[in-house]
Design a protein around this motif. Structure first.
Motif, PDB file in Angstrom:
ATOM      1  N   LYS A  59       0.634  -1.198   0.021  1.00 39.45           N
ATOM      2  CA  LYS A  59      -0.003   0.205   0.150  1.00 39.45           C
ATOM      3  C   LYS A  59       0.750   1.382  -0.115  1.00 39.45           C
ATOM      4  CE  LYS A  59      -0.412  -0.182   4.992  1.00 39.45           C
ATOM      5  NZ  LYS A  59      -1.551   0.045   6.263  1.00 39.45           N
ATOM      6  N   VAL A  60       0.558   2.321  -0.661  1.00 35.48           N
ATOM      7  CA  VAL A  60       1.060   3.605  -0.562  1.00 35.48           C
ATOM      8  C   VAL A  60       0.257   4.426   0.304  1.00 35.48           C
ATOM      9  CG1 VAL A  60       1.727   5.620  -2.045  1.00 35.48           C
ATOM     10  CG2 VAL A  60       2.007   3.320  -3.050  1.00 35.48           C
ATOM     11  N   GLU A  61       1.145   5.423   1.361  1.00 35.13           N
ATOM     12  CA  GLU A  61       0.516   6.326   2.124  1.00 35.13           C
ATOM     13  C   GLU A  61       1.172   7.342   2.316  1.00 35.13           C
ATOM     14  OE1 GLU A  61       0.000   4.342   6.015  1.00 35.13           O
ATOM     15  OE2 GLU A  61      -1.636   3.023   5.276  1.00 35.13           O
ATOM     16  N   SER A  62       0.934   8.436   2.870  1.00 33.45           N
ATOM     17  CA  SER A  62       1.783   9.677   2.819  1.00 33.45           C
ATOM     18  C   SER A  62       1.598  10.278   4.190  1.00 33.45           C
ATOM     19  CB  SER A  62       1.439  10.575   1.750  1.00 33.45           C
ATOM     20  OG  SER A  62       0.168  11.195   2.195  1.00 33.45           O
ATOM     21  N   TYR A  63       2.675  11.352   4.614  1.00 37.31           N
ATOM     22  CA  TYR A  63       2.756  12.094   5.623  1.00 37.31           C
ATOM     23  C   TYR A  63       2.996  13.348   5.251  1.00 37.31           C
ATOM     24  CZ  TYR A  63       7.538  10.914   6.373  1.00 37.31           C
ATOM     25  OH  TYR A  63       8.903  11.006   6.360  1.00 37.31           O
ATOM     26  N   GLU A  64       2.760  14.530   6.281  1.00 35.71           N
ATOM     27  CA  GLU A  64       3.163  15.736   5.814  1.00 35.71           C
ATOM     28  C   GLU A  64       4.648  16.122   6.399  1.00 35.71           C
ATOM     29  OE1 GLU A  64       3.772  19.464   4.590  1.00 35.71           O
ATOM     30  OE2 GLU A  64       2.048  18.260   3.879  1.00 35.71           O
ATOM     31  N   ASN A  65       5.668  16.315   5.432  1.00 39.52           N
ATOM     32  CA  ASN A  65       7.111  16.781   5.761  1.00 39.52           C
ATOM     33  C   ASN A  65       6.981  17.833   6.828  1.00 39.52           C
ATOM     34  OD1 ASN A  65       9.784  16.657   5.620  1.00 39.52           O
ATOM     35  ND2 ASN A  65       9.840  18.548   4.856  1.00 39.52           N
ATOM     36  N   THR A  66       6.012  19.041   6.540  1.00 41.62           N
ATOM     37  CA  THR A  66       6.020  20.199   7.667  1.00 41.62           C
ATOM     38  C   THR A  66       5.346  19.901   8.848  1.00 41.62           C
ATOM     39  OG1 THR A  66       4.090  20.955   6.628  1.00 41.62           O
ATOM     40  CG2 THR A  66       6.085  21.719   5.679  1.00 41.62           C
ATOM     41  N   ASP A  67       4.708  18.866   9.042  1.00 39.95           N
ATOM     42  CA  ASP A  67       3.979  18.364  10.395  1.00 39.95           C
ATOM     43  C   ASP A  67       3.993  16.867  10.257  1.00 39.95           C
ATOM     44  OD1 ASP A  67       2.504  18.464  12.670  1.00 39.95           O
ATOM     45  OD2 ASP A  67       0.776  19.472  11.948  1.00 39.95           O
ATOM     46  N   LEU A  74       3.883  14.787  12.590  1.00 39.82           N
ATOM     47  CA  LEU A  74       3.146  13.974  13.859  1.00 39.82           C
ATOM     48  C   LEU A  74       1.497  14.224  13.445  1.00 39.82           C
ATOM     49  CD1 LEU A  74       5.326  14.723  16.731  1.00 39.82           C
ATOM     50  CD2 LEU A  74       5.237  12.772  15.337  1.00 39.82           C
ATOM     51  N   SER A  75       1.361  14.942  12.489  1.00 42.39           N
ATOM     52  CA  SER A  75      -0.311  15.300  12.312  1.00 42.39           C
ATOM     53  C   SER A  75      -0.988  13.905  11.595  1.00 42.39           C
ATOM     54  CB  SER A  75      -0.417  16.398  11.493  1.00 42.39           C
ATOM     55  OG  SER A  75      -1.794  16.576  11.006  1.00 42.39           O
TER      56      SER A  75
END
Length: 322
Positions: free
Chosen positions: A122-130, A132-133
């Motif tokens: 699976k492909v997911e993403s997170y925000e580099n500037t935040d 832990l959000s």
């Protein structure tokens, strides 16, 4: 510069059909050295209101595997084990539309793929500037499972390998990296000359690491490190960490490279990148670059590989290392 584009394009098209360029540019990135590579890379970084970092998570069972994004190898395992792990894929993305390729292989104690073979990704993403959000995380941007029949058995059972491709789209890829994507397609070139040029490049890389020549290593590594940094929005500390990872190989105790033999020529990036892959049959060598090495750390040996490749950048007539 624009006045040279047409003549070079015609020249390179002619060369690709008749005589393969064999000259390796041994002086690429002459302005780069071990003291300025961090600052030079930092100047190339752009930041955006949103900086998504994309990650693939994968789990395998009863098989070995290779994973490619846009025909660039992201991950592989030939250790005959089942496990779960993740890999960031920003450096492999080609804009919003991308191609995933999965190749499954039987374990070494089996000649064919087993009916109990499992592979999920699976492909997911997170925000580099935040980072832990949880609100800015995106789940299941792509979900893939190896196909099964009505009895929940693997459809590719009995085959020596199984390959499948999937197109997937991401909504936001703000960066653009052009390091090799407009390079020449090498697949029609003379394979013997390509192999010889790759071997020359690999010997030069080995010599630089053996001599602990960090200035030369910086020049050879800059193009790849720059693209990694751009695509992952690195800050200065992250660039420094990446460069130190590379430089530390040269500084390792008892650094030993495997002999440059028992290899085959391979292409990546739809033929725009080429390199040498080991065909040694000993455990740990399958699927690795011919630029494999080992070093001693805390009285034990660690094995690894360098993933340098060669290409001919757009509007150039010499091979360069990437």
């Amino acid at each position: 510069m624009k006045r040279y584009i047409l003549p070079l394009t015609i020249l390179l098209a002619t060369l690709s059909c008749s005589q393969t360029p064999s000259q390796l540019n041994t002086k690429q990135n002459t302005e780069i050295n071990s003291k300025n590579i961090i600052e030079k890379t930092l100047r190339q970084i752009k930041h955006y209101a949103q900086e998504p970092k994309y990650v693939i998570y994968h789990t395998n069972g009863m098989c070995n595997f290779e994973i490619f994004i846009n025909d660039i190898k992201v991950s592989k395992s030939f250790n005959n084990k089942s496990f779960s792990t993740g890999n960031e894929i920003n450096p492999y993305l080609n804009g919003k539309t991308n191609t995933l390729k999965i190749i499954l292989y039987p374990r070494e104690d089996q000649a064919k793929l087993d009916a109990q073979t499992e592979f999920d990704l699976k492909v997911e993403s997170y925000e580099n500037t935040d980072k832990l959000s949880t609100e800015k995380q995106q789940d299941n941007l792509l979900a893939y499972s190896a196909p099964k029949d009505n009895d929940r058995l693997f459809n590719g059972a009995g085959k020596e390998s199984f390959e499948e491709e999937k197109i997937f789209t991401l909504s936001n890829v703000p960066f653009a990296i052009d390091g090799w994507k407009e390079s020449q397609d090498l697949r029609s070139f003379d394979k013997k000359i390509l192999e010889g040029t790759a071997l020359q490049a690999y010997k030069m890389i080995q010599d630089a690491f053996k001599a602990k020549d960090t200035d030369k290593i910086a020049r050879l590594s800059y193009s790849r490190i720059k693209d990694q940094a751009i695509s992952q929005y690195f800050d200065k500390d992250e660039i420094e960490e990446r460069w130190n990872e590379v430089a530390s190989i040269a500084k390792a105790d008892h650094l030993e490279f495997a002999p440059l033999d028992h290899y085959e020529l391979v292409f990546y990036g739809e033929g725009r990148l080429a390199g040498l892959k080991s065909i040694r049959k000993n455990k740990g060598s399958r699927g690795t670059s011919a630029l494999s090495y080992k070093f001693k750390q805390n009285d034990s040996w660690t094995e690894a590989e360098l993933d340098y490749l060669i290409h001919i950048p757009k509007n150039k007539t010499e091979f360069e290392i990437y």
